[in-house]
Scaffold this active site. Sequence first.
Site, PDB file in Angstrom:
ATOM      1  N   ARG A  17       0.823  -1.215   0.000  1.00 58.70           N
ATOM      2  CA  ARG A  17       0.000   0.000   0.000  1.00 58.70           C
ATOM      3  C   ARG A  17       0.858   1.266   0.000  1.00 58.70           C
ATOM      4  O   ARG A  17       0.450   2.287  -0.541  1.00 58.70           O
ATOM      5  CB  ARG A  17      -0.931  -0.011   1.212  1.00 58.70           C
ATOM      6  CG  ARG A  17      -1.972  -1.125   1.155  1.00 58.70           C
ATOM      7  CD  ARG A  17      -2.811  -1.175   2.416  1.00 58.70           C
ATOM      8  NE  ARG A  17      -3.597   0.046   2.591  1.00 58.70           N
ATOM      9  CZ  ARG A  17      -4.275   0.340   3.697  1.00 58.70           C
ATOM     10  NH1 ARG A  17      -4.237  -0.504   4.737  1.00 58.70           N
ATOM     11  NH2 ARG A  17      -4.973   1.460   3.776  1.00 58.70           N
TER      12      ARG A  17
ATOM     13  N   TYR B  65      -9.180  13.952  -5.774  1.00 56.63           N
ATOM     14  CA  TYR B  65      -9.575  15.195  -5.106  1.00 56.63           C
ATOM     15  C   TYR B  65      -8.710  15.403  -3.862  1.00 56.63           C
ATOM     16  O   TYR B  65      -8.310  14.448  -3.202  1.00 56.63           O
ATOM     17  CB  TYR B  65     -11.060  15.182  -4.715  1.00 56.63           C
ATOM     18  CG  TYR B  65     -11.481  14.057  -3.795  1.00 56.63           C
ATOM     19  CD1 TYR B  65     -11.517  14.238  -2.408  1.00 56.63           C
ATOM     20  CD2 TYR B  65     -11.858  12.815  -4.302  1.00 56.63           C
ATOM     21  CE1 TYR B  65     -11.911  13.214  -1.560  1.00 56.63           C
ATOM     22  CE2 TYR B  65     -12.256  11.785  -3.465  1.00 56.63           C
ATOM     23  CZ  TYR B  65     -12.279  11.985  -2.099  1.00 56.63           C
ATOM     24  OH  TYR B  65     -12.662  10.956  -1.267  1.00 56.63           O
ATOM     25  N   PRO B  66      -8.412  16.656  -3.530  1.00 50.17           N
ATOM     26  CA  PRO B  66      -7.724  16.964  -2.278  1.00 50.17           C
ATOM     27  C   PRO B  66      -8.736  17.237  -1.176  1.00 50.17           C
ATOM     28  O   PRO B  66      -9.889  17.575  -1.457  1.00 50.17           O
ATOM     29  CB  PRO B  66      -6.935  18.228  -2.627  1.00 50.17           C
ATOM     30  CG  PRO B  66      -7.803  18.922  -3.632  1.00 50.17           C
ATOM     31  CD  PRO B  66      -8.524  17.831  -4.404  1.00 50.17           C
ATOM     32  N   MET B  67      -8.300  17.105   0.076  1.00 49.13           N
ATOM     33  CA  MET B  67      -9.217  17.350   1.184  1.00 49.13           C
ATOM     34  C   MET B  67      -8.468  17.778   2.446  1.00 49.13           C
ATOM     35  O   MET B  67      -7.268  17.543   2.588  1.00 49.13           O
ATOM     36  CB  MET B  67     -10.062  16.111   1.469  1.00 49.13           C
ATOM     37  CG  MET B  67      -9.287  14.917   1.975  1.00 49.13           C
ATOM     38  SD  MET B  67     -10.386  13.622   2.613  1.00 49.13           S
ATOM     39  CE  MET B  67     -11.043  14.441   4.080  1.00 49.13           C
ATOM     40  N   ASP B  68      -9.205  18.403   3.339  1.00 52.34           N
ATOM     41  CA  ASP B  68      -8.721  18.810   4.660  1.00 52.34           C
ATOM     42  C   ASP B  68      -9.632  18.238   5.731  1.00 52.34           C
ATOM     43  O   ASP B  68     -10.769  17.839   5.459  1.00 52.34           O
ATOM     44  CB  ASP B  68      -8.761  20.338   4.816  1.00 52.34           C
ATOM     45  CG  ASP B  68      -7.666  21.051   4.056  1.00 52.34           C
ATOM     46  OD1 ASP B  68      -6.622  20.433   3.784  1.00 52.34           O
ATOM     47  OD2 ASP B  68      -7.866  22.237   3.740  1.00 52.34           O
ATOM     48  N   LYS B  69      -9.140  18.253   6.963  1.00 51.86           N
ATOM     49  CA  LYS B  69      -9.991  18.047   8.125  1.00 51.86           C
ATOM     50  C   LYS B  69     -10.322  19.429   8.703  1.00 51.86           C
ATOM     51  O   LYS B  69      -9.440  20.270   8.869  1.00 51.86           O
ATOM     52  CB  LYS B  69      -9.281  17.186   9.177  1.00 51.86           C
ATOM     53  CG  LYS B  69      -9.169  15.708   8.798  1.00 51.86           C
ATOM     54  CD  LYS B  69     -10.524  15.058   8.735  1.00 51.86           C
ATOM     55  CE  LYS B  69     -10.450  13.530   8.795  1.00 51.86           C
ATOM     56  NZ  LYS B  69      -9.584  12.905   7.817  1.00 51.86           N
TER      57      LYS B  69
ATOM     58  N   HIS C 299     -15.305   5.091   9.554  1.00 52.57           N
ATOM     59  CA  HIS C 299     -15.204   5.661   8.208  1.00 52.57           C
ATOM     60  C   HIS C 299     -14.611   4.643   7.232  1.00 52.57           C
ATOM     61  O   HIS C 299     -15.097   4.479   6.109  1.00 52.57           O
ATOM     62  CB  HIS C 299     -14.325   6.914   8.283  1.00 52.57           C
ATOM     63  CG  HIS C 299     -14.292   7.717   7.024  1.00 52.57           C
ATOM     64  ND1 HIS C 299     -15.376   8.419   6.553  1.00 52.57           N
ATOM     65  CD2 HIS C 299     -13.289   7.940   6.131  1.00 52.57           C
ATOM     66  CE1 HIS C 299     -15.042   9.049   5.437  1.00 52.57           C
ATOM     67  NE2 HIS C 299     -13.791   8.765   5.159  1.00 52.57           N
TER      68      HIS C 299
ATOM     69  N   GLN D 196      -8.137   2.513  -3.687  1.00 56.00           N
ATOM     70  CA  GLN D 196      -7.901   3.838  -3.119  1.00 56.00           C
ATOM     71  C   GLN D 196      -6.430   4.032  -2.777  1.00 56.00           C
ATOM     72  O   GLN D 196      -5.790   3.141  -2.221  1.00 56.00           O
ATOM     73  CB  GLN D 196      -8.751   3.996  -1.855  1.00 56.00           C
ATOM     74  CG  GLN D 196      -8.521   5.274  -1.076  1.00 56.00           C
ATOM     75  CD  GLN D 196      -9.405   5.354   0.147  1.00 56.00           C
ATOM     76  OE1 GLN D 196     -10.489   5.907   0.109  1.00 56.00           O
ATOM     77  NE2 GLN D 196      -8.942   4.801   1.248  1.00 56.00           N
TER      78      GLN D 196
ATOM     79  N   SER E  77     -16.726  12.685   7.432  1.00 56.44           N
ATOM     80  CA  SER E  77     -16.925  13.555   6.266  1.00 56.44           C
ATOM     81  C   SER E  77     -17.957  14.643   6.539  1.00 56.44           C
ATOM     82  O   SER E  77     -17.748  15.818   6.223  1.00 56.44           O
ATOM     83  CB  SER E  77     -17.371  12.731   5.060  1.00 56.44           C
ATOM     84  OG  SER E  77     -16.336  11.909   4.589  1.00 56.44           O
TER      85      SER E  77
END
Length: 247
Positions: free
Chosen positions: A129, A143-147, A170, A183, A221
């Site tokens: 992995r 896609y990019p993401m934040d917390k 999750h 993923q 999310s």
Amino acid sequence: MSEATTTLDGWYCLHDLRSIDWAAWKTLSSDERGQAVSEFLNVVEKWNDVAAAKKGSHAMYTVVGQKADIMLMILRPTMEELNEIETELNKTTLAEYMVPAYSYVSVVELSNYLPADEDPYQNPQILARLYPELPKANHICFYPMDKRRQGDDNWYMLPMEERKKMMYSHSKIGRQYAGKVRQVISGSVGFDDFEWGVTLFADDVLQFKKLIYEMRFDEVSARYGEFGTFFVGNILPDEKVEKFLHI
């Protein structure tokens, strides 16, 4: 202060998205375009050699919509190698007819929740992995993401055990799509504008919508997720590059 999660880090990752200046590309003669395509494919062949030696991996997709025309995802052991690849590509004739659309720099990442006495880098499943061979799936979604870090909805102020519990819930949703969606999570804190990059691969493009929609109802999310621009595309095999660029 809340405890930081220990991460395992693998190959460095570059998402390089470009648009084709079709009007300028058309001004070249057929022979000139052919030479430019051959030069580009020679560069791709070098990437194939690296992948065969298991010293990196890459994926090439066309992008649906106006955001870009082509997406390259490159994995390498060092950031310097990513820079060298980008520079070599920029020096090609084809690059003269490409317009940068978007890029994202990160490193393949896993959260380390293994027992303290176990070396994760000796675990074959974890190594696969961290240093993945990117699949030749029909479709890609990136896609990019934040917390979120706002008021009471501040992920980074939560206790470690609470974060672990929510991330486990999750991840159970994602595991329901095993065999349908592959993923790759990459960390980008200090590398780019968001904190993570999420790259999904699937033969059935509808699985992206199903997975992401279902995850929207999970607290991680729904309460703590902040998302950037989504890019979706179709695989571009080496043998179809010439057709894609044909005028």
